[in-house]
Scaffold this active site. Structure first.
Site, PDB file in Angstrom:
ATOM      1  N   TYR A   1      -7.996  -7.232  -4.029  1.00 30.09           N
ATOM      2  CA  TYR A   1      -7.309  -6.522  -2.859  1.00 30.09           C
ATOM      3  C   TYR A   1      -8.021  -5.390  -2.401  1.00 30.09           C
ATOM      4  O   TYR A   1      -9.267  -5.744  -2.498  1.00 30.09           O
ATOM      5  CB  TYR A   1      -6.548  -5.376  -3.644  1.00 30.09           C
ATOM      6  CG  TYR A   1      -5.963  -4.081  -2.621  1.00 30.09           C
ATOM      7  CD1 TYR A   1      -5.399  -4.545  -2.467  1.00 30.09           C
ATOM      8  CD2 TYR A   1      -6.896  -3.025  -3.591  1.00 30.09           C
ATOM      9  CE1 TYR A   1      -4.773  -3.256  -1.461  1.00 30.09           C
ATOM     10  CE2 TYR A   1      -7.239  -2.017  -2.756  1.00 30.09           C
ATOM     11  CZ  TYR A   1      -6.193  -1.265  -1.516  1.00 30.09           C
ATOM     12  OH  TYR A   1      -5.553  -0.816  -1.195  1.00 30.09           O
TER      13      TYR A   1
ATOM     14  N   GLY B   1      -3.353  -0.660   0.676  1.00 29.57           N
ATOM     15  CA  GLY B   1      -1.872   0.311   0.074  1.00 29.57           C
ATOM     16  C   GLY B   1      -1.319  -0.816   0.238  1.00 29.57           C
ATOM     17  O   GLY B   1      -1.435  -1.612  -0.014  1.00 29.57           O
TER      18      GLY B   1
END
Length: 507
Positions: free
Chosen positions: A38, A45
């Site tokens: 990530y 997000g």
């Protein structure tokens, strides 16, 4: 943390730098292996469903800082900014964030050089950490935004970096994400609040002793036996503190007197003091326990890795989770805010009692130094104390329950921890002004009482401390400057009377 916020330098050990280098090497290897991480190989997000290849790594990090640099409002104070930067160094120094050593060194160098980014205070919900304020710090390291260097006015960040002979940071890998993704703003501010609250409690204790002496209070209620039979740590601590500051054994009222069966006689005074004196160990003790809990939470947070993902050296993978979530600090800040307001309530009631000739044991109304009626003494200052307390009460709503879903409902529960920490910081500023009024009045009352045998060594020292900042009120004069000067000095750790110092207490 407070020393660093006030200007002391910060350094990391060689062991820490080794850990930092190791985590960056792990991240580089994971990138070479094209792992799914990530914020490194994905968008942010709710856009984490977008895969981003290595060719776009630098742009991904730059764009993170750019889109998050949306803070508004007055900037954090220099002390709050330094505390935020120091808290971020502490978290990244644990070596599980993957930041490049050079990127962290840029942050540390600016901190130690007094090159402080201009950080708008508003714009963070304390959910994925303090993304917005930390982005303004990261942006300044990249030569974007503004920096205050030393005593200079704010200048373009690129100008200050050039003066310091620092090249603008070019983040890659996980550098930007590591810099912005954590609880460092709320934690840094909370750490400052913690020390200010502890100091306010010590002042409140000393001023309470001065009140007891000025009002000829009964110290029986402060006897340590009460703490032994109700063993809350804070209450026991306050029995000890009050005993040290009062410099005399409790004057326990004996029950040797006898009351005749048919007695119905009016005494000249009740056999017990009002709660503001009698219950001081319990009231201040409960505040002490709240401060101790807040200290525990903040200390743990300062020594934690608070970003996402993390790269532990115990596993060969990046772990995705939520260590950036600021709920601990949010709840602790709200609890501390309640404790701060409680100190203000106690101080305002002490002030009111000293001002009232029906309650102040034959002292002049409003502690006027001469010609009562022609002069009004502390009448106006008492009104100010009441107004300050009212203002504090209007800000008593907890921040931690104000969750508003945001970020495309990715951040569907948020903590508002930074709002809570900032609010508590403001409440402390108001509290110190009330305590300043309280101290000015307590010293005036002791002088008007003119009974030196009632004064302990601690109150004599406090009287001298106050009088170096505010002369006796012998005739009416404006007190605004006296109040502000005394409050500022009370906040400062270096101007405390020795009886308020840590060495005098067995914490």
């Amino acid at each position: 943390m407070e020393r660093i916020a006030l200007g002391a330098g910060l350094s990391l050990s060689q062991t820490a730098w080794t850990r930092i280098g190791g985590s960056h090497e792990r991240l580089s290897r994971y990138q070479d292996e094209q792992r799914l991480i990530y914020g490194v190989t994905t968008g942010y997000g709710p856009l984490a469903d977008t895969l981003v290849g290595g060719d776009h790594s630098e742009a991904l990090q730059r764009n993170l800082v750019a889109h998050l640099s949306a803070g508004v409002g007055d900037p954090l104070s220099p002390q709050q900014t330094r505390a935020t930067m120091a808290a971020r160094v502490s978290a990244l120094g644990l070596g599980a964030s993957g930041i490049a050593p050079a990127a962290l060194d840029q942050l540390l160098t600016c901190l130690n050089a007094g090159a402080l980014p201009v950080v708008p205070a508003m714009g963070t919900v304390g959910a994925s950490g303090d993304l917005t304020p930390l982005a303004h710090i990261a942006g300044a390291l990249m030569g974007k935004g503004w920096i205050r260097h030393g005593d200079r006015e704010a200048e373009p960040a690129a100008t200050v970096l050039q003066r310091l002979e620092l090249a603008p940071l070019e983040p890659g890998g996980k550098d930007a994400l590591a810099l912005v993704n954590g609880t460092s703003a709320m934690t840094g501010i909370a750490a400052l609040n913690d020390r200010l609250a502890d100091r306010a409690l010590r002042w409140s204790t000393l001023i309470t002793v001065a009140h007891a002496q000025a009002l000829r209070g009964r110290r029986e209620a402060w006897h340590s036996t009460f703490g032994k039979l109700r063993p809350h740590p804070g209450q026991q601590k306050l029995h000890q503190w009050l005993g040290i500051l009062d410099d005399a054994p409790p004057d326990a009222m004996t029950d040797e007197a006898r009351v005749a069966t048919d007695a119905l006689q009016q005494l000249s005074a009740p056999i017990q003091d009002p709660y503001s004196l009698r219950c001081a160990p319990q009231l201040l003790g409960a505040v002490a326990d709240q401060i101790d809990w807040h200290t525990q939470i903040v200390t743990t947070e300062l020594n934690s890795v608070t970003d996402n993902p993390i790269l532990p050296d115990t596993l060969d993978q990046a772990l995705h989770g939520g260590n950036f979530y600021g709920q601990h600090v949010a709840l602790a800040s709200d609890a501390l805010a309640n404790a701060v307001i409680t100190l203000a309530v106690h101080a305002e009631r002490r002030i009111a009692r000293l001002a009232n000739p029906r309650l102040n044991q034959e002292l002049p109304a409003f502690l006027t130094g001469s010609e009562t009626g022609l002069h009004s003494g502390f009448m106006g200052a008492q009104v100010t104390a009441s107004a300050l307390l009212a203002e504090m009460r209007t800000q008593a709503t907890p921040a931690s329950i104000q969750s508003i879903p945001t970020n495309g409902d990715n951040q569907d529960v948020v903590t508002m921890g930074t709002i809570g920490a900032r609010r508590t910081h403001h409440l402390l500023a108001l509290l110190y002004r009330i305590l300043a009024i309280d101290a000015l009045m307590a010293v005036q009352a002791l002088e008007l009482r003119a009974e030196p045998h009632l004064r302990s060594e601690a109150t004599v020292q406090m009287m001298a401390w106050v009088r170096t900042r505010s002369p006796a009120l012998t005739s009416d004069r404006p007190l605004s400057e006296d109040i502000e000067t005394t409050a500022d000095a009370m906040r400062c750790p270096w101007t405390m009377p020795s009886h308020l110092g840590f060495s005098h207490y067995a914490d």
